[in-house]
Design a protein around this motif. Structure first.
Motif, PDB file in Angstrom:
ATOM      1  N   PRO A  74      -1.016  -5.972 -12.459  1.00 45.33           N
ATOM      2  CA  PRO A  74      -1.897  -5.774 -13.622  1.00 45.33           C
ATOM      3  C   PRO A  74      -3.376  -5.602 -13.267  1.00 45.33           C
ATOM      4  CG  PRO A  74      -1.186  -8.062 -13.456  1.00 45.33           C
ATOM      5  CD  PRO A  74      -0.385  -7.303 -12.459  1.00 45.33           C
ATOM      6  N   ASP A  75      -3.757  -5.956 -12.052  1.00 44.95           N
ATOM      7  CA  ASP A  75      -5.169  -5.838 -11.657  1.00 44.95           C
ATOM      8  C   ASP A  75      -5.512  -4.475 -11.068  1.00 44.95           C
ATOM      9  OD1 ASP A  75      -5.647  -8.450 -12.445  1.00 44.95           O
ATOM     10  OD2 ASP A  75      -5.146  -9.274 -10.477  1.00 44.95           O
ATOM     11  N   ASP A  76      -4.552  -3.568 -11.043  1.00 45.48           N
ATOM     12  CA  ASP A  76      -4.813  -2.235 -10.483  1.00 45.48           C
ATOM     13  C   ASP A  76      -5.587  -1.419 -11.518  1.00 45.48           C
ATOM     14  OD1 ASP A  76      -4.752   0.345  -9.402  1.00 45.48           O
ATOM     15  OD2 ASP A  76      -2.861  -0.054  -8.370  1.00 45.48           O
ATOM     16  N   GLU A  77      -6.897  -1.513 -11.460  1.00 44.18           N
ATOM     17  CA  GLU A  77      -7.748  -0.899 -12.477  1.00 44.18           C
ATOM     18  C   GLU A  77      -7.688   0.629 -12.433  1.00 44.18           C
ATOM     19  OE1 GLU A  77      -9.936  -0.677 -15.765  1.00 44.18           O
ATOM     20  OE2 GLU A  77      -9.095  -2.511 -14.891  1.00 44.18           O
ATOM     21  N   GLY A 116       3.219  17.861 -17.139  1.00 43.44           N
ATOM     22  CA  GLY A 116       3.192  17.680 -18.587  1.00 43.44           C
ATOM     23  C   GLY A 116       4.141  16.635 -19.134  1.00 43.44           C
ATOM     24  N   LYS A 117       4.739  15.813 -18.277  1.00 41.06           N
ATOM     25  CA  LYS A 117       5.647  14.769 -18.760  1.00 41.06           C
ATOM     26  C   LYS A 117       4.833  13.510 -19.064  1.00 41.06           C
ATOM     27  CE  LYS A 117       9.884  16.428 -16.610  1.00 41.06           C
ATOM     28  NZ  LYS A 117      11.086  16.077 -15.817  1.00 41.06           N
ATOM     29  N   ARG A 118       4.145  13.577 -20.192  1.00 40.72           N
ATOM     30  CA  ARG A 118       3.190  12.527 -20.546  1.00 40.72           C
ATOM     31  C   ARG A 118       3.857  11.169 -20.735  1.00 40.72           C
ATOM     32  NH1 ARG A 118       1.659  10.938 -25.606  1.00 40.72           N
ATOM     33  NH2 ARG A 118      -0.392   9.894 -25.796  1.00 40.72           N
ATOM     34  N   LEU A 119       4.956  11.127 -21.490  1.00 37.18           N
ATOM     35  CA  LEU A 119       5.619   9.850 -21.765  1.00 37.18           C
ATOM     36  C   LEU A 119       6.188   9.227 -20.491  1.00 37.18           C
ATOM     37  CD1 LEU A 119       7.432  10.612 -25.158  1.00 37.18           C
ATOM     38  CD2 LEU A 119       5.329   9.310 -24.767  1.00 37.18           C
ATOM     39  N   ALA A 120       6.789  10.071 -19.650  1.00 35.16           N
ATOM     40  CA  ALA A 120       7.337   9.565 -18.386  1.00 35.16           C
ATOM     41  C   ALA A 120       6.215   9.058 -17.482  1.00 35.16           C
ATOM     42  CB  ALA A 120       8.128  10.666 -17.689  1.00 35.16           C
ATOM     43  N   CYS A 121       5.096   9.747 -17.534  1.00 37.67           N
ATOM     44  CA  CYS A 121       3.928   9.330 -16.740  1.00 37.67           C
ATOM     45  C   CYS A 121       3.436   7.958 -17.193  1.00 37.67           C
ATOM     46  CB  CYS A 121       2.823  10.372 -16.881  1.00 37.67           C
ATOM     47  SG  CYS A 121       1.270   9.915 -16.087  1.00 37.67           S
ATOM     48  N   LEU A 122       3.319   7.792 -18.515  1.00 35.11           N
ATOM     49  CA  LEU A 122       2.865   6.501 -19.044  1.00 35.11           C
ATOM     50  C   LEU A 122       3.861   5.387 -18.737  1.00 35.11           C
ATOM     51  CD1 LEU A 122       1.416   7.579 -22.517  1.00 35.11           C
ATOM     52  CD2 LEU A 122       0.137   6.677 -20.554  1.00 35.11           C
ATOM     53  N   GLU A 123       5.137   5.713 -18.808  1.00 38.67           N
ATOM     54  CA  GLU A 123       6.161   4.710 -18.509  1.00 38.67           C
ATOM     55  C   GLU A 123       6.063   4.249 -17.054  1.00 38.67           C
ATOM     56  OE1 GLU A 123      11.045   4.184 -18.608  1.00 38.67           O
ATOM     57  OE2 GLU A 123      10.103   6.031 -19.334  1.00 38.67           O
ATOM     58  N   ARG A 124       5.809   5.222 -16.155  1.00 36.94           N
ATOM     59  CA  ARG A 124       5.679   4.859 -14.732  1.00 36.94           C
ATOM     60  C   ARG A 124       4.429   4.016 -14.511  1.00 36.94           C
ATOM     61  NH1 ARG A 124       6.499   2.746 -10.934  1.00 36.94           N
ATOM     62  NH2 ARG A 124       6.957   3.473  -8.809  1.00 36.94           N
ATOM     63  N   CYS A 125       3.356   4.326 -15.221  1.00 34.62           N
ATOM     64  CA  CYS A 125       2.134   3.512 -15.133  1.00 34.62           C
ATOM     65  C   CYS A 125       2.405   2.079 -15.588  1.00 34.62           C
ATOM     66  CB  CYS A 125       1.027   4.117 -15.997  1.00 34.62           C
ATOM     67  SG  CYS A 125       0.301   5.635 -15.355  1.00 34.62           S
ATOM     68  N   GLN A 126       3.127   1.959 -16.698  1.00 33.59           N
ATOM     69  CA  GLN A 126       3.417   0.631 -17.244  1.00 33.59           C
ATOM     70  C   GLN A 126       4.303  -0.175 -16.298  1.00 33.59           C
ATOM     71  OE1 GLN A 126       5.049   1.724 -21.036  1.00 33.59           O
ATOM     72  NE2 GLN A 126       3.044   2.226 -21.930  1.00 33.59           N
ATOM     73  N   GLN A 127       5.246   0.510 -15.651  1.00 35.29           N
ATOM     74  CA  GLN A 127       6.097  -0.178 -14.680  1.00 35.29           C
ATOM     75  C   GLN A 127       5.262  -0.760 -13.536  1.00 35.29           C
ATOM     76  OE1 GLN A 127       8.870   2.841 -13.476  1.00 35.29           O
ATOM     77  NE2 GLN A 127      10.198   2.599 -15.280  1.00 35.29           N
ATOM     78  N   ARG A 142       0.832  -1.208   0.000  1.00 38.56           N
ATOM     79  CA  ARG A 142       0.000   0.000   0.000  1.00 38.56           C
ATOM     80  C   ARG A 142       0.868   1.261   0.000  1.00 38.56           C
ATOM     81  NH1 ARG A 142      -5.464  -0.677   1.357  1.00 38.56           N
ATOM     82  NH2 ARG A 142      -6.015  -2.849   1.841  1.00 38.56           N
ATOM     83  N   ARG A 143       1.930   1.234   0.813  1.00 40.05           N
ATOM     84  CA  ARG A 143       2.833   2.394   0.841  1.00 40.05           C
ATOM     85  C   ARG A 143       3.514   2.573  -0.514  1.00 40.05           C
ATOM     86  NH1 ARG A 143       4.031   0.393   6.101  1.00 40.05           N
ATOM     87  NH2 ARG A 143       5.846  -0.713   5.276  1.00 40.05           N
ATOM     88  N   GLU A 144       3.918   1.439  -1.101  1.00 34.84           N
ATOM     89  CA  GLU A 144       4.566   1.493  -2.415  1.00 34.84           C
ATOM     90  C   GLU A 144       3.614   2.062  -3.463  1.00 34.84           C
ATOM     91  OE1 GLU A 144       6.752  -1.573  -5.584  1.00 34.84           O
ATOM     92  OE2 GLU A 144       5.882  -2.328  -3.711  1.00 34.84           O
ATOM     93  N   ARG A 145       2.354   1.682  -3.383  1.00 34.92           N
ATOM     94  CA  ARG A 145       1.381   2.181  -4.348  1.00 34.92           C
ATOM     95  C   ARG A 145       1.147   3.682  -4.169  1.00 34.92           C
ATOM     96  NH1 ARG A 145      -3.759   3.524  -5.516  1.00 34.92           N
ATOM     97  NH2 ARG A 145      -4.686   2.650  -7.432  1.00 34.92           N
ATOM     98  N   GLU A 146       1.095   4.118  -2.922  1.00 36.80           N
ATOM     99  CA  GLU A 146       0.906   5.552  -2.660  1.00 36.80           C
ATOM    100  C   GLU A 146       2.031   6.370  -3.293  1.00 36.80           C
ATOM    101  OE1 GLU A 146       0.603   6.028   1.524  1.00 36.80           O
ATOM    102  OE2 GLU A 146      -1.352   5.029   1.683  1.00 36.80           O
ATOM    103  N   VAL A 147       3.253   5.849  -3.162  1.00 34.02           N
ATOM    104  CA  VAL A 147       4.404   6.542  -3.750  1.00 34.02           C
ATOM    105  C   VAL A 147       4.293   6.555  -5.272  1.00 34.02           C
ATOM    106  CG1 VAL A 147       6.907   6.449  -4.091  1.00 34.02           C
ATOM    107  CG2 VAL A 147       5.937   6.070  -1.812  1.00 34.02           C
TER     108      VAL A 147
END
Length: 226
Positions: free
Chosen positions: A211-214, A194-205, A177-182
């Motif tokens: 994978p179930d984090d909807e 506005g760092k869209r690509l970096a944001c998407l990369e962090r989401c993908q990581q 839970r703490r890891e997810r908050e971070v």
């Protein structure tokens, strides 16, 4: 010997008495009807026969037998609940029926974990605890998310290994839970500047590990569609 003599009268009386005794011994007893129907496999009729003669323990036993042979779990549960309500209060048959019904309710709760109501799970957990089914009660408390009572029941039942597993799971869950908050804060901060690509990369990581984090998956799709 003259007709109507005392000897003939006595013989006739004896024969009449013998006939009545034989008749009583050979005539089917009302109470035996349930047993006969049960032996023939006519359980519904046997149940009604036992109920009509007040043989509740036998009636409950027949219901339990019917429940065992019922393939549909919800109908089986209904039969067990009727058996529990019919059994004499405090009897062994009542306890058996209640324990079987509670055990089946737990099985159903496991299979419907995502849709089971917390209040129903807590009610089941308390019932299992009252029936001294402590391991099952602990599991039901766990399904309801009540880890305090789950721990208490495990301690009371002496299930030290299960308690250690629970505590380890709780530690891992808190860490996740703490890891997810971070991660969630990083994702939103990257999107905000506005760092869209970096944001998407962090989401993908994050989604690669979870994978179930909807919520994060939905956020990523929103960012990608801009």
């Amino acid at each position: 010997m003259p007709l109507g003599s005392p000897v003939l009268s006595r013989d006739a009386a004896d024969m009449g008495l013998l006939g009545r005794i034989v008749d009583r011994l050979t005539r089917p007893k009302i109470g035996d009807r349930g047993a006969r129907l049960e032996a023939e496999g006519r359980l519904e009729e046997a149940y009604e026969a036992y109920i009509s003669t007040g043989q509740l323990d036998h009636a409950v036993r027949v219901l339990l037998a019917r429940a065992e042979s019922e393939p549909d779990p919800r109908r089986r549960l209904a039969l067990l609940q009727v058996a529990a309500s019919r059994a004499p209060e405090g009897s062994q048959s009542s306890r058996d029926a209640r324990r079987r019904a509670a055990s089946l309710r737990l099985d159903l709760a496991r299979s419907a974990r995502a849709t089971a109501l917390t209040s129903e799970l807590l009610d089941l957990a308390r019932q299992l605890e009252q029936l001294e089914m402590m391991q099952e009660a602990a599991e039901a408390y766990g399904l309801a998310g009540d880890t305090d009572n789950q721990s208490r029941v495990l301690v009371a039942s002496g299930s030290i290994e299960a308690l250690e597993d629970l505590l380890e799971f709780q530690r891992e869950d808190r860490a996740r839970r703490r890891e997810r908050e971070v991660a969630w804060k990083e994702i939103r901060d990257l999107d905000a500047i506005g760092k869209r690509l970096a944001c998407l990369e962090r989401c993908q990581q994050w989604l690669a590990s979870f994978p179930d984090d909807e919520a994060i998956a939905t956020f990523a799709r929103g960012v990608e569609s801009r």
